[in-house]
Design an enzyme around this catalytic site. Structure first.
Site, PDB file in Angstrom:
ATOM      1  N   SER A 118      -0.035   0.974 -13.440  1.00  0.00           N
ATOM      2  CA  SER A 118      -1.162   1.928 -13.510  1.00  0.00           C
ATOM      3  C   SER A 118      -1.298   3.105 -12.686  1.00  0.00           C
ATOM      4  CB  SER A 118      -2.700   1.024 -13.659  1.00  0.00           C
ATOM      5  OG  SER A 118      -2.891   0.602 -12.069  1.00  0.00           O
ATOM      6  N   LYS A 168      -6.676   1.944  -7.452  1.00  0.00           N
ATOM      7  CA  LYS A 168      -6.699   3.096  -8.223  1.00  0.00           C
ATOM      8  C   LYS A 168      -7.120   4.502  -7.159  1.00  0.00           C
ATOM      9  CE  LYS A 168      -6.757   1.092 -11.993  1.00  0.00           C
ATOM     10  NZ  LYS A 168      -5.874   0.789 -12.788  1.00  0.00           N
TER      11      LYS A 168
END
EC number: 3.4.21.89
Length: 187
Positions: free
Chosen positions: A40, A81
């Site tokens: 990701s 993230k």
């Protein structure tokens, strides 16, 4: 002589206990290792990269835009993230351009990925803050909006909603393993 050996042994035990105690304190309160799990954050972070998390930075400072953070996504799973939106801001993405409070904001870490997009492909997909879970008009205090760098393969604020500061474990910017990827990360 026996007393001297016993004293020396006791000194070693004390030194080891102090070392383990300090390591425990550092691990619990200051720094911790983390292993990137999944694609990701590609190409910035690779699956299985090992990093150090600074756990105390946000106790003395606020997150900055584009910080890479680790947060508790569930009781059993931490995610890594990038911070995109900060408290008080409105976030939108339209035609692969990030808008913060209506102003275009460059995302230099996506440049390489955007260059390799086919004309029919999208990296991020259009969205506004109001369309995300929670339906906020602006990001509330003590919350951030996070996105993965591999936008079309990332579970982030678009699905999870905004991330509370209480969920954030810390900031990470040092890859220490594999050794050929040893580096500090900057936006």
């Amino acid at each position: 002589m026996a007393k001297r050996k016993k004293s020396e042994w006791f000194d070693w035990v004390k030194a080891l206990l102090v070392a383990f105690g300090l390591a425990f304190i550092v691990r619990i309160f200051l720094f911790a290792p983390i292993v990137v799990d999944g694609p990701s954050m590609m190409p910035t972070l690779h699956d299985r990269d090992q990093m150090i998390v600074n756990k105390f930075i946000y106790k003395i400072d606020e997150p900055d835009r584009f910080d890479i953070v680790v947060f508790h996504a569930t009781d059993k799973k931490d995610f890594i993230k990038r911070v995109i939106g900060l408290p008080g801001e409105h976030i939108a993405v339209k035609d692969e351009v990030l808008y913060i409070n209506g102003e275009k904001v460059a995302e230099p870490f996506l440049k390489e990925r955007k260059q390799h997009l086919q004309p029919y492909e999208t990296l991020t997909g259009d969205f506004t803050l109001e369309e995300l879970p929670g339906g906020y008009e602006t990001i509330p205090e003590d919350h951030v909006l996070v996105l993965g760098d591999n936008r079309n393969n990332s579970t982030d604020s678009r699905m999870l909603g905004l991330i509370s500061m209480d969920q954030i474990v810390g900031k990470t910017s040092l890859i220490y393993w594999p050794f050929d990827r040893l580096q500090t990360l900057h936006e």
